[in-house]
Design an enzyme around this catalytic site. Structure first.
Site, PDB file in Angstrom:
ATOM      1  N   CYS A  20      43.600  35.506  12.936  1.00  0.00           N
ATOM      2  CA  CYS A  20      43.120  36.360  11.841  1.00  0.00           C
ATOM      3  C   CYS A  20      41.638  36.698  11.895  1.00  0.00           C
ATOM      4  O   CYS A  20      41.282  37.871  12.023  1.00  0.00           O
ATOM      5  CB  CYS A  20      43.452  35.701  10.517  1.00  0.00           C
ATOM      6  SG  CYS A  20      45.196  35.346  10.371  1.00  0.00           S
TER       7      CYS A  20
HETATM    8  C1  UGA Z   1      42.437  32.385   7.631  1.00  0.00           C
HETATM    9  C2  UGA Z   1      42.022  32.381   6.153  1.00  0.00           C
HETATM   10  O1  UGA Z   1      41.423  31.127   5.825  1.00  0.00           O
HETATM   11  C3  UGA Z   1      43.241  32.617   5.251  1.00  0.00           C
HETATM   12  O2  UGA Z   1      42.832  32.706   3.890  1.00  0.00           O
HETATM   13  C4  UGA Z   1      43.903  33.942   5.666  1.00  0.00           C
HETATM   14  O3  UGA Z   1      45.058  34.209   4.898  1.00  0.00           O
HETATM   15  C5  UGA Z   1      44.290  33.858   7.131  1.00  0.00           C
HETATM   16  O4  UGA Z   1      43.105  33.621   7.937  1.00  0.00           O
HETATM   17  C6  UGA Z   1      44.936  35.176   7.507  1.00  0.00           C
HETATM   18  O5  UGA Z   1      44.274  36.203   7.427  1.00  0.00           O
HETATM   19  O6  UGA Z   1      46.161  35.208   7.721  1.00  0.00           O
HETATM   20  P1  UGA Z   1      43.541  30.589   9.284  1.00  0.00           P
HETATM   21  O7  UGA Z   1      43.194  31.544  10.381  1.00  0.00           O
HETATM   22  O8  UGA Z   1      44.902  30.014   9.231  1.00  0.00           O
HETATM   23  O9  UGA Z   1      43.308  31.288   7.838  1.00  0.00           O
HETATM   24  O10 UGA Z   1      42.551  29.354   9.402  1.00  0.00           O
HETATM   25  P2  UGA Z   1      41.226  28.792   8.717  1.00  0.00           P
HETATM   26  O11 UGA Z   1      41.519  27.463   8.147  1.00  0.00           O
HETATM   27  O12 UGA Z   1      40.595  29.778   7.839  1.00  0.00           O
HETATM   28  O13 UGA Z   1      40.314  28.579  10.023  1.00  0.00           O
HETATM   29  C7  UGA Z   1      39.953  29.647  10.878  1.00  0.00           C
HETATM   30  C8  UGA Z   1      38.983  29.177  11.933  1.00  0.00           C
HETATM   31  O14 UGA Z   1      37.720  28.861  11.342  1.00  0.00           O
HETATM   32  C9  UGA Z   1      39.408  27.908  12.676  1.00  0.00           C
HETATM   33  O15 UGA Z   1      39.143  28.060  14.044  1.00  0.00           O
HETATM   34  C10 UGA Z   1      38.546  26.816  12.075  1.00  0.00           C
HETATM   35  O16 UGA Z   1      38.296  25.759  12.983  1.00  0.00           O
HETATM   36  C11 UGA Z   1      37.268  27.587  11.776  1.00  0.00           C
HETATM   37  N1  UGA Z   1      36.466  26.978  10.690  1.00  0.00           N
HETATM   38  C12 UGA Z   1      36.939  26.914   9.427  1.00  0.00           C
HETATM   39  C13 UGA Z   1      35.201  26.488  10.982  1.00  0.00           C
HETATM   40  O17 UGA Z   1      34.737  26.543  12.141  1.00  0.00           O
HETATM   41  N2  UGA Z   1      34.444  25.949   9.972  1.00  0.00           N
HETATM   42  C14 UGA Z   1      34.891  25.872   8.707  1.00  0.00           C
HETATM   43  O18 UGA Z   1      34.129  25.361   7.836  1.00  0.00           O
HETATM   44  C15 UGA Z   1      36.159  26.364   8.423  1.00  0.00           C
END
Ligand code: UGA
Length: 434
Positions: free
Chosen positions: A265
């Protein structure tokens, strides 16, 4: 309500399973027969905590089923959710071909239907897509008068790894409607949800989704840039994040610095929004910068390893974590891929491990995989942590020391306990820990 969900990817499956659990009759449609066969056997085609249980109970109670018969399903239902994928074109712009073909087949199927029908776009699409692409295709193919058709845009905010919980207990529901038919249907569908519900136009709903994802991705790139400064100035970014997060305007969430964001995403959506904005002659400097930081961030991990090992050529390097984040087998845009490609290019001998994502990862890079996280450590000159799975964080540091050949540990997620690492005399370096 009788509902058809078109597309059985993450969003489609979770939407279908949760709506059937809420008491609706749901049919999940896909063109891939093997996926539908699995679903009808009560199996989830993806790894997602709690999803298979929901699917099993839906199949057992006959409120959920899978089908490849588009015409029949749509004719028998009141509402169709479009949940097909919206991948990127080569230049990063959104590829709407699945959206267009889904709209065409729904329109064709509606020709033989009586009464009203509502089509709700749940796929992530750039602003104006529902009104200017989906609606005209539907009307052209079905030949209906506009009044009979409900058109809505209802974005999904679920996160992989906690998708079921997010779908059942969302922070908010965005009801984008182009007419009263769609507005009524969505309010009825979500009447049991207690969370705030925002009613708006389809284009606003589309943009809320993009702005939310772009904001979160930018927040991560911002903290990563701050964390890189911490590395230079002897500061622990975790403490900085604690201090920042106490400000309710900032919030403590999404302040984890590391090797960057991955997944299906954030990278795709930020690129698509940047491309859409440019095609409307609006600059997107913030989005471009967020992507730029995210490209260079994993390479910092490789540089940290090089600084400690001298040369990477011939060095045995173990990478723990291949999924783009913990609790998923999804490797799309995983930062581990960037790191491993670079390590191989530099001549390092890489061993990988992941509790769930090894099979998927092997399809993109054929590296040696260890049978378990302990075996992965055997004889390694350097250990790189790329995904903060609990089983890695809980590893016994004494055991890591015993099994490794060297003592270099690079933490791409600042997840290990650095005091214990230092106590065990590891040469430990983490993003954001100066
Ligand atoms: C993300 C959004 O959080 C959801 O709200 C959205 O619905 C989704 O995309 C989508 O558009 O379908 P997701 O991709 O499942 O969800 O995962 P996240 O938990 O948001 O993490 C995304 C990336 O950011 C991961 O690689 C994670 O490691 C990284 N991340 C997250 C960080 O590096 N630091 C953080 O503090 C949080």
């Amino acid at each position: 309500m009788n509902i058809t969900v078109m597309g059985t990817g993450y969003v489609g499956l979770v939407t279908g399973a949760t709506l059937s659990h809420a008491g609706h009759n749901v049919t999940c449609l896909d063109i891939i027969k093997s996926k539908i066969d699995e679903l009808n056997k009560g199996k989830s085609p993806i790894f997602e905590p709690g999803l298979e249980e929901l699917i099993k109970s839906g199949i057992k109670n006959k409120t959920l089923s899978g089908s490849i018969d588009t015409e029949n399903c749509i004719r028998e239902s009141d509402v169709t959710f479009i949940c097909v994928g919206t991948p990127s074109n080569k230049n990063g712009s959104i590829d709407l071909s699945y959206i267009k073909s889904a709209s065409s087949s729904i329109g064709r199927a509606l020709r033989a239907k009586e009464g009203e029908h509502t089509v709700i776009v749940k796929s992530t699409v750039v602003p104006l897509t529902t009104e200017e692409t989906v609606l005209p295709i539907l009307l052209k193919k079905c030949g209906w008068k506009r009044e009979r058709l409900g058109i809505g845009m209802n974005p999904e905010f679920l996160r992989e790894g906690c998708a079921v919980e997010d779908a059942q207990k969302p922070d908010r529901i965005v009801i984008g409607f182009a007419d009263e038919v769609a507005k009524k249907v969505m309010n009825e569908l979500y009447k049991k949800h207690q969370c705030p519900k925002l009613e708006c136009s389809p284009r606003t709903a589309e943009f809320i989704k993009y702005s939310s994802n772009s904001f979160l991705a930018t927040k991560i790139s911002f903290v990563n840039e701050m964390a890189n400064m911490c590395n230079a100035w002897g500061i622990d970014f975790k403490e900085v994040a604690d201090g920042m997060g106490l400000d309710s305007r900032i919030s403590p969430l999404f302040l984890r610095a590391g090797a960057g964001f991955g997944g299906s995403c954030f990278p795709k959506d930020v690129k698509a929004l940047a491309a859409a904005s440019k095609s409307s002659k609006i600059e997107s400097k913030m989005l471009d910068a967020s992507l730029e930081v995210n490209e260079s961030q994993p390479l910092i991990v490789v540089e940290m390893a090089r600084e400690r090992l001298g040369v990477l050529k011939g060095k045995k390097i173990t990478v723990l974590g291949l999924a783009f984040k913990p609790d998923t087998d999804d490797i799309r845009e995983s930062r581990s891929e960037v790191v491993i490609k670079k390590l191989i290019e530099e001549g390092a001998v890489v061993t990988g491990h992941d509790p769930e994502a090894m099979t998927n990862f092997k399809e993109i890079i054929d590296i040696k995989m260890a049978n378990n996280s302990k075996e992965a450590l055997d004889g390694a000159d350097c250990l790189i942590l790329m995904t903060e799975w609990k089983e890695y964080i809980d590893l016994d540091y004494k055991l890591i020391k015993q099994r490794m050949n060297g003592n270099v540990v690079i933490d791409g997620r600042r997840a290990f306990d650095y005091r214990r690492m230092e106590k065990e005399e590891f040469d430990y370096k983490a993003i954001g820990l100066g």
